[in-house]
Design a protein around this motif. Sequence first.
Motif, PDB file in Angstrom:
ATOM      1  N   ARG A   5      21.227  29.719  18.159  1.00 24.17           N
ATOM      2  CA  ARG A   5      21.002  28.525  18.667  1.00 24.17           C
ATOM      3  C   ARG A   5      22.628  28.273  19.105  1.00 24.17           C
ATOM      4  O   ARG A   5      23.467  28.787  18.613  1.00 24.17           O
ATOM      5  CB  ARG A   5      20.709  27.236  17.763  1.00 24.17           C
ATOM      6  CG  ARG A   5      21.417  27.073  16.375  1.00 24.17           C
ATOM      7  CD  ARG A   5      21.054  26.058  15.573  1.00 24.17           C
ATOM      8  NE  ARG A   5      21.651  25.586  14.511  1.00 24.17           N
ATOM      9  CZ  ARG A   5      22.828  25.133  14.195  1.00 24.17           C
ATOM     10  NH1 ARG A   5      23.270  24.488  15.322  1.00 24.17           N
ATOM     11  NH2 ARG A   5      23.390  24.849  13.029  1.00 24.17           N
ATOM     12  N   HIS A   6      22.737  27.186  20.023  1.00 19.96           N
ATOM     13  CA  HIS A   6      24.041  27.061  20.445  1.00 19.96           C
ATOM     14  C   HIS A   6      24.900  26.169  19.346  1.00 19.96           C
ATOM     15  O   HIS A   6      24.297  25.497  18.403  1.00 19.96           O
ATOM     16  CB  HIS A   6      24.104  26.211  21.566  1.00 19.96           C
ATOM     17  CG  HIS A   6      23.650  26.936  22.796  1.00 19.96           C
ATOM     18  ND1 HIS A   6      24.419  28.068  23.244  1.00 19.96           N
ATOM     19  CD2 HIS A   6      22.513  26.723  23.711  1.00 19.96           C
ATOM     20  CE1 HIS A   6      23.780  28.574  24.373  1.00 19.96           C
ATOM     21  NE2 HIS A   6      22.773  27.769  24.665  1.00 19.96           N
ATOM     22  N   THR A  27      27.128  22.897  17.917  1.00 20.67           N
ATOM     23  CA  THR A  27      27.025  21.674  18.053  1.00 20.67           C
ATOM     24  C   THR A  27      28.396  21.193  17.378  1.00 20.67           C
ATOM     25  O   THR A  27      29.033  21.939  16.351  1.00 20.67           O
ATOM     26  CB  THR A  27      25.884  20.951  17.498  1.00 20.67           C
ATOM     27  OG1 THR A  27      25.948  20.882  15.816  1.00 20.67           O
ATOM     28  CG2 THR A  27      24.568  21.421  17.971  1.00 20.67           C
ATOM     29  N   TYR A  28      28.738  20.003  17.633  1.00 19.55           N
ATOM     30  CA  TYR A  28      30.068  19.361  16.821  1.00 19.55           C
ATOM     31  C   TYR A  28      29.740  19.330  15.157  1.00 19.55           C
ATOM     32  O   TYR A  28      30.379  19.111  14.590  1.00 19.55           O
ATOM     33  CB  TYR A  28      30.384  18.109  17.528  1.00 19.55           C
ATOM     34  CG  TYR A  28      31.096  18.411  19.033  1.00 19.55           C
ATOM     35  CD1 TYR A  28      32.387  19.029  18.968  1.00 19.55           C
ATOM     36  CD2 TYR A  28      30.520  17.884  20.103  1.00 19.55           C
ATOM     37  CE1 TYR A  28      32.822  19.092  20.088  1.00 19.55           C
ATOM     38  CE2 TYR A  28      30.949  18.245  21.440  1.00 19.55           C
ATOM     39  CZ  TYR A  28      32.246  18.824  21.424  1.00 19.55           C
ATOM     40  OH  TYR A  28      32.804  19.059  22.714  1.00 19.55           O
ATOM     41  N   ALA A  29      28.455  18.912  15.190  1.00 18.00           N
ATOM     42  CA  ALA A  29      27.921  18.446  13.784  1.00 18.00           C
ATOM     43  C   ALA A  29      27.851  19.848  13.048  1.00 18.00           C
ATOM     44  O   ALA A  29      27.832  19.523  11.745  1.00 18.00           O
ATOM     45  CB  ALA A  29      26.314  18.077  13.727  1.00 18.00           C
ATOM     46  N   ASP A  30      28.039  20.912  13.567  1.00 21.91           N
ATOM     47  CA  ASP A  30      28.059  22.144  12.309  1.00 21.91           C
ATOM     48  C   ASP A  30      29.495  22.391  11.977  1.00 21.91           C
ATOM     49  O   ASP A  30      29.846  23.313  11.263  1.00 21.91           O
ATOM     50  CB  ASP A  30      27.798  23.493  13.393  1.00 21.91           C
ATOM     51  CG  ASP A  30      26.557  23.505  14.008  1.00 21.91           C
ATOM     52  OD1 ASP A  30      25.541  23.199  13.116  1.00 21.91           O
ATOM     53  OD2 ASP A  30      26.177  23.605  15.197  1.00 21.91           O
ATOM     54  N   ALA A  35      34.674  24.391  19.381  1.00 26.17           N
ATOM     55  CA  ALA A  35      33.158  24.295  19.741  1.00 26.17           C
ATOM     56  C   ALA A  35      32.986  23.375  21.094  1.00 26.17           C
ATOM     57  O   ALA A  35      32.299  23.834  21.994  1.00 26.17           O
ATOM     58  CB  ALA A  35      32.544  23.292  18.733  1.00 26.17           C
ATOM     59  N   ILE A  88      30.907  24.630  24.157  1.00 28.52           N
ATOM     60  CA  ILE A  88      30.029  23.568  24.654  1.00 28.52           C
ATOM     61  C   ILE A  88      30.162  23.352  26.370  1.00 28.52           C
ATOM     62  O   ILE A  88      29.001  23.143  26.924  1.00 28.52           O
ATOM     63  CB  ILE A  88      29.936  22.558  23.910  1.00 28.52           C
ATOM     64  CG1 ILE A  88      29.242  22.689  22.328  1.00 28.52           C
ATOM     65  CG2 ILE A  88      28.847  21.206  24.376  1.00 28.52           C
ATOM     66  CD1 ILE A  88      29.704  21.816  21.141  1.00 28.52           C
TER      67      ILE A  88
END
Length: 183
Positions: free
Chosen positions: A18-19, A21-24, A56, A60
């Motif tokens: 998956r791509h 995300t900032y949440a990762d 990221a 993104i």
Amino acid sequence: MPDNAPGYLAAGPRVGIRHFTYADGTEFTARTRESKDLHQPWLFPPGSADAYAAYAGRLIQDPTKAGFLVCERDGGGIAGFININNIVEGGFLSGALGYGAFAHAAGRGLMGEGLGLVVRYAFGKMGLHRLEINVQPGNAASIALARRCGFRLEGFSPDFIYMDGAWRDHERWAITAEMTRSR
């Protein structure tokens, strides 16, 4: 397993991609810190929240980059990452791969499965024709992964990439869409 398992761009038996995300950021930076001995001197992924946000953000927002997290399907934890950089369209249709496993996932075949998924996604959904990996000659694990995934050695580039304070020699490994169809 279906390539389009829920939440993933593509999935195999053990991993999905998956791509970013900032949440990762929290998990990614923790895994980076745990994996310092595995990564260095070959790789320097971001280990702080600010560094991750900048990293990221480039993956993104920049259309010449595509970042993929390799996640274990059992629990969803991040096993590693694979980025396609320097994406060129037009007559070239290519990109340069960079990747790294995290220590808890190293040696388990997860990155090989993940790299196979990214290659298929790049040649399918993204419409690319060629992917190249540049590897320092002493990085045996990275070279073995490229070889296992069907990349061919195409040459040697002295003083190719500036890393860790010096220009480093690299081997060039590549794969084309035609090579994957013939396998």
